[in-house]
Design a protein around this motif. Structure first.
Motif, short mmCIF file in Angstrom:
data_model
loop_
_atom_site.label_atom_id
_atom_site.label_comp_id
_atom_site.label_asym_id
_atom_site.label_seq_id
_atom_site.Cartn_x
_atom_site.Cartn_y
_atom_site.Cartn_z
N ALA A 133 0.83 -1.21 0.00
CA ALA A 133 0.00 0.00 0.00
C ALA A 133 0.87 1.26 0.00
N ALA A 134 1.95 1.23 0.75
CA ALA A 134 2.84 2.40 0.79
C ALA A 134 3.43 2.67 -0.59
N THR A 135 3.79 1.63 -1.31
CA THR A 135 4.34 1.78 -2.66
C THR A 135 3.28 2.32 -3.62
N VAL A 136 2.07 1.80 -3.51
CA VAL A 136 0.98 2.25 -4.38
C VAL A 136 0.68 3.73 -4.12
N ILE A 137 0.65 4.11 -2.88
CA ILE A 137 0.38 5.51 -2.52
C ILE A 137 1.47 6.42 -3.10
N GLU A 138 2.72 6.00 -2.98
CA GLU A 138 3.82 6.79 -3.52
C GLU A 138 3.75 6.87 -5.05
N LEU A 139 3.40 5.78 -5.69
CA LEU A 139 3.25 5.77 -7.15
C LEU A 139 2.14 6.72 -7.58
N ALA A 140 1.02 6.69 -6.88
CA ALA A 140 -0.09 7.61 -7.19
C ALA A 140 0.33 9.06 -6.97
N ARG A 141 1.07 9.31 -5.91
CA ARG A 141 1.53 10.67 -5.63
C ARG A 141 2.44 11.18 -6.73
N LYS A 142 3.38 10.36 -7.17
CA LYS A 142 4.33 10.76 -8.21
C LYS A 142 3.65 11.03 -9.55
N HIS A 143 2.57 10.33 -9.82
CA HIS A 143 1.88 10.48 -11.10
C HIS A 143 0.64 11.36 -11.02
N GLY A 144 0.39 11.90 -9.84
CA GLY A 144 -0.80 12.73 -9.68
C GLY A 144 -2.08 11.95 -9.87
N GLY A 145 -2.03 10.69 -9.50
CA GLY A 145 -3.17 9.80 -9.73
C GLY A 145 -3.96 9.51 -8.47
N LYS A 146 -4.93 8.63 -8.63
CA LYS A 146 -5.75 8.19 -7.50
C LYS A 146 -5.71 6.67 -7.43
N ILE A 147 -6.22 6.15 -6.33
CA ILE A 147 -6.22 4.71 -6.08
C ILE A 147 -7.65 4.21 -5.95
N VAL A 148 -7.88 3.03 -6.47
CA VAL A 148 -9.12 2.30 -6.21
C VAL A 148 -8.69 1.04 -5.46
N ALA A 149 -9.01 0.98 -4.17
CA ALA A 149 -8.65 -0.18 -3.36
C ALA A 149 -9.80 -1.17 -3.39
N ILE A 150 -9.48 -2.43 -3.63
CA ILE A 150 -10.51 -3.48 -3.67
C ILE A 150 -10.09 -4.63 -2.77
N SER A 151 -11.07 -5.18 -2.07
CA SER A 151 -10.88 -6.40 -1.29
C SER A 151 -12.03 -7.33 -1.63
N VAL A 152 -11.70 -8.58 -1.89
CA VAL A 152 -12.70 -9.54 -2.36
C VAL A 152 -12.93 -10.62 -1.32
N LEU A 153 -14.18 -10.80 -0.96
CA LEU A 153 -14.61 -11.85 -0.04
C LEU A 153 -15.01 -13.07 -0.85
N GLN A 154 -14.46 -14.21 -0.49
CA GLN A 154 -14.89 -15.44 -1.13
C GLN A 154 -16.06 -16.01 -0.34
N PRO A 155 -17.10 -16.48 -1.03
CA PRO A 155 -18.27 -17.01 -0.32
C PRO A 155 -17.89 -18.20 0.56
N TYR A 156 -18.76 -18.46 1.53
CA TYR A 156 -18.55 -19.59 2.43
C TYR A 156 -18.45 -20.87 1.62
N PRO A 157 -17.41 -21.67 1.87
CA PRO A 157 -17.28 -22.92 1.11
C PRO A 157 -18.38 -23.90 1.51
N PHE A 158 -18.97 -24.53 0.55
CA PHE A 158 -20.05 -25.49 0.78
C PHE A 158 -19.48 -26.74 1.44
N VAL A 159 -20.10 -27.17 2.52
CA VAL A 159 -19.73 -28.42 3.19
C VAL A 159 -20.98 -29.29 3.21
N PRO A 160 -20.94 -30.40 2.48
CA PRO A 160 -22.14 -31.25 2.43
C PRO A 160 -22.44 -31.87 3.79
N MET A 161 -23.71 -32.03 4.06
CA MET A 161 -24.17 -32.64 5.31
C MET A 161 -24.36 -34.13 5.05
#
Length: 146
Positions: A19-47
């Motif tokens: 994240a620190a590197t991304v922030i510095e890269l955005a600062r140097k280029h006058g850009g912005k960041i889109v941060a994404i985090s992906v949740l994987q659904p609950y794994p199916f466990v057969p009964m």
């Protein structure tokens, strides 16, 4: 050049360092960041006949969504402290790489910067590599940090 950078984060120490590197890269280029985090659904466990107890799926997803929100909010707070604009995105997907590639397209990103755990051998085979899948499925430049 890098005006809108997608930064996938899983909240790991490696992502925090990246994240620190991304922030510095955005600062140097006058850009912005889109941060994404992906949740994987609950794994199916057969009964089965053995009566396997399965934790409540709703509780799992609520708790994991809280963690996913924390992941992107941590990046947004660090970006804000550095004076960098940062949008946050959370998603639920069985294949995180698909959500990452889709978010990059949807948000008009011109680069993806992501951390890689650098798994090798059987760990890579069994755990897969979201970074490799992103590289294979996007036309955008991808900067991989370790």
């Amino acid at each position: 050049m890098f005006n809108n950078i997608l930064f996938p984060t899983d909240g790991s120490d490696l992502s925090d360092k990246a994240a620190a590197t991304v922030i510095e890269l955005a600062r140097k280029h006058g850009g912005k960041i889109v941060a994404i985090s992906v949740l994987q659904p609950y794994p199916f466990v057969p009964m089965g006949d053995s009566g396997v107890a399965v934790p409540d799926v709703g509780t799992y997803e609520t708790r994991m969504m809280d963690i996913t929100n924390d992941n992107v909010n941590k990046v947004a707070a660090a970006a804000s402290a550095a004076g960098i604009a940062c949008d946050t995105v959370t998603s639920m997907a069985a294949s995180p790489y698909e959500a990452i590639v889709e978010a990059a397209e949807k948000h008009g990103c011109d680069a993806i910067v992501m951390a890689s755990h650098g798994r090798k051998g059987l760990n890579k085979l069994f755990l897969g590599s979201e970074t490799q899948k992103v590289l294979a499925h996007t036309k955008l430049p991808v900067l991989v940090l370790r």
